[in-house]
Motif scaffolding. Sequence first.
Motif, PDB file in Angstrom:
ATOM      1  N   VAL A  55       1.021  -1.179   0.144  1.00 43.20           N
ATOM      2  CA  VAL A  55       0.030  -0.126  -0.046  1.00 43.20           C
ATOM      3  C   VAL A  55       1.035   1.419   0.295  1.00 43.20           C
ATOM      4  O   VAL A  55       1.908   0.929   0.884  1.00 43.20           O
ATOM      5  N   LEU A  78      -1.174  -1.146  -4.214  1.00 44.83           N
ATOM      6  CA  LEU A  78      -1.831  -0.316  -4.248  1.00 44.83           C
ATOM      7  C   LEU A  78      -1.911   1.390  -3.745  1.00 44.83           C
ATOM      8  O   LEU A  78      -0.551   1.436  -3.351  1.00 44.83           O
ATOM      9  N   ARG A  79      -2.170   2.243  -4.926  1.00 47.57           N
ATOM     10  CA  ARG A  79      -2.295   3.522  -4.927  1.00 47.57           C
ATOM     11  C   ARG A  79      -3.665   4.287  -4.793  1.00 47.57           C
ATOM     12  O   ARG A  79      -4.422   4.140  -4.506  1.00 47.57           O
ATOM     13  N   PHE A  80      -2.954   5.379  -4.476  1.00 47.09           N
ATOM     14  CA  PHE A  80      -4.759   6.389  -4.275  1.00 47.09           C
ATOM     15  C   PHE A  80      -4.678   7.619  -5.379  1.00 47.09           C
ATOM     16  O   PHE A  80      -3.559   7.971  -5.765  1.00 47.09           O
ATOM     17  N   ARG A  99      -6.281   1.075  -7.829  1.00 44.51           N
ATOM     18  CA  ARG A  99      -6.123   2.208  -7.382  1.00 44.51           C
ATOM     19  C   ARG A  99      -7.160   2.437  -6.924  1.00 44.51           C
ATOM     20  O   ARG A  99      -8.696   2.610  -6.771  1.00 44.51           O
ATOM     21  N   LEU A 100      -7.495   3.269  -5.726  1.00 45.82           N
ATOM     22  CA  LEU A 100      -8.664   3.955  -4.577  1.00 45.82           C
ATOM     23  C   LEU A 100      -8.683   5.587  -5.042  1.00 45.82           C
ATOM     24  O   LEU A 100      -7.404   5.623  -4.428  1.00 45.82           O
ATOM     25  N   SER A 193      -9.161   7.720   2.555  1.00 42.26           N
ATOM     26  CA  SER A 193      -8.331   6.562   1.993  1.00 42.26           C
ATOM     27  C   SER A 193      -7.508   5.559   2.082  1.00 42.26           C
ATOM     28  O   SER A 193      -7.305   4.667   2.479  1.00 42.26           O
ATOM     29  N   GLY A 197      -7.644   1.776   1.816  1.00 40.43           N
ATOM     30  CA  GLY A 197      -6.891   1.245   1.032  1.00 40.43           C
ATOM     31  C   GLY A 197      -6.450  -0.195   2.266  1.00 40.43           C
ATOM     32  O   GLY A 197      -5.728  -1.613   1.981  1.00 40.43           O
ATOM     33  N   THR A 198      -5.463   0.003   2.950  1.00 42.89           N
ATOM     34  CA  THR A 198      -4.879  -0.672   4.126  1.00 42.89           C
ATOM     35  C   THR A 198      -5.669  -1.670   4.507  1.00 42.89           C
ATOM     36  O   THR A 198      -5.813  -3.165   3.871  1.00 42.89           O
ATOM     37  N   LEU A 200      -8.893  -2.464   3.181  1.00 39.95           N
ATOM     38  CA  LEU A 200      -9.166  -3.323   1.837  1.00 39.95           C
ATOM     39  C   LEU A 200      -7.361  -4.735   1.633  1.00 39.95           C
ATOM     40  O   LEU A 200      -8.232  -5.420   1.320  1.00 39.95           O
ATOM     41  N   MET A 201      -6.851  -4.075   1.751  1.00 36.38           N
ATOM     42  CA  MET A 201      -5.581  -4.873   1.094  1.00 36.38           C
ATOM     43  C   MET A 201      -5.345  -6.189   2.093  1.00 36.38           C
ATOM     44  O   MET A 201      -5.552  -7.117   1.896  1.00 36.38           O
TER      45      MET A 201
END
Length: 276
Positions: A55, A78-80, A99-100, A193, A197-198, A200-201
Amino acid sequence: TPKLSGPELLCQLKDKVEVATLTPDLQPFSLLPWATQLPPQQLTSDLGPYKSCAVVSSAGSLRYSGLGKEIDSHEAVLRFNAAPTTGYEKDVGSKTTIRLINSQVMASDDHRFLSSSLYSSGVLVAWDPAPFSADLTKWFNRTDYPIFTQYQRYRRLHPLQPFYILHPRLEWQIWQRIQDNMAEPIQKNPPSSGMLGTVLMMSLCEVVHVYEFLPSRRKTELCHYYQRFYDAACTLGAYHPLLYEKNLVKRMNQGSDRDIYTNGRVTLPGFRKLNC
Ligand code: NCC
């Protein structure tokens, strides 16, 4: 409130938080013709499981980190939001699996969301700061930004790219985890985000490495690694309960303090691997 240990916090998060996405069968969307543009299955059943994931926060402290190779060595990255890789490969790598993006990015003219190539590869996941409620109809009638009109437009232009919308319940389930584990009352705004995202992963991967969410020795007031804009609030938070999110992640970290200090790296177990 008793202070929970790292493993206890991790189990609480696994127990009480569910990464759900909108599907065409959910009301009020099921009544709308464009609902068929939503993915029929949950993101968590379509993607992964991945062995190891990165992340990548957008923090300025990634600049000159040289972490690019390490980041790219993960199975999924994963990127933002508008965070680019082109021109910054040495520091942030070049792989983007997911990508979030927040709904502000989708709606604002400067991001050219519908036309910029930044968004057109990998899996997209969008979210909108929903009111303090999990009621989808209330949210639908009062989104922060026009997430649904932009979603429909984007889907027409890129019908084959996987594109999910997070169920807003997730924001408040995570918010509640933060609040329940802090002594003070925290602002009723959704997590950043980065925090979304953290989590989510953690639901897709066996192990998650988060980069420069907890700042390393390179900590700087530079807001993003990709922009010449300085504001300490980017790292410490204003609207988002960022400082509290970081406190929680620090407590759940299974890596060493040295890893944070030198690489800005946190190690979190995926939910599947946890024995609760
Ligand atoms: O800045 P942003 O986030 O896109 O960054 C992504 C995530 O990285 C972590 N971060 C970032 C900078 C920094 N110095 N330290 C960090 O820890 C945070 O976890 C952050 O979430 C967002 O959360 O969606 C946010 O989006 C921006 C902005 O909308 C987008 O970048 C698009 O321009 C918000 N900025 C503003 O509204 C002005 C920001 O508050 C949060």
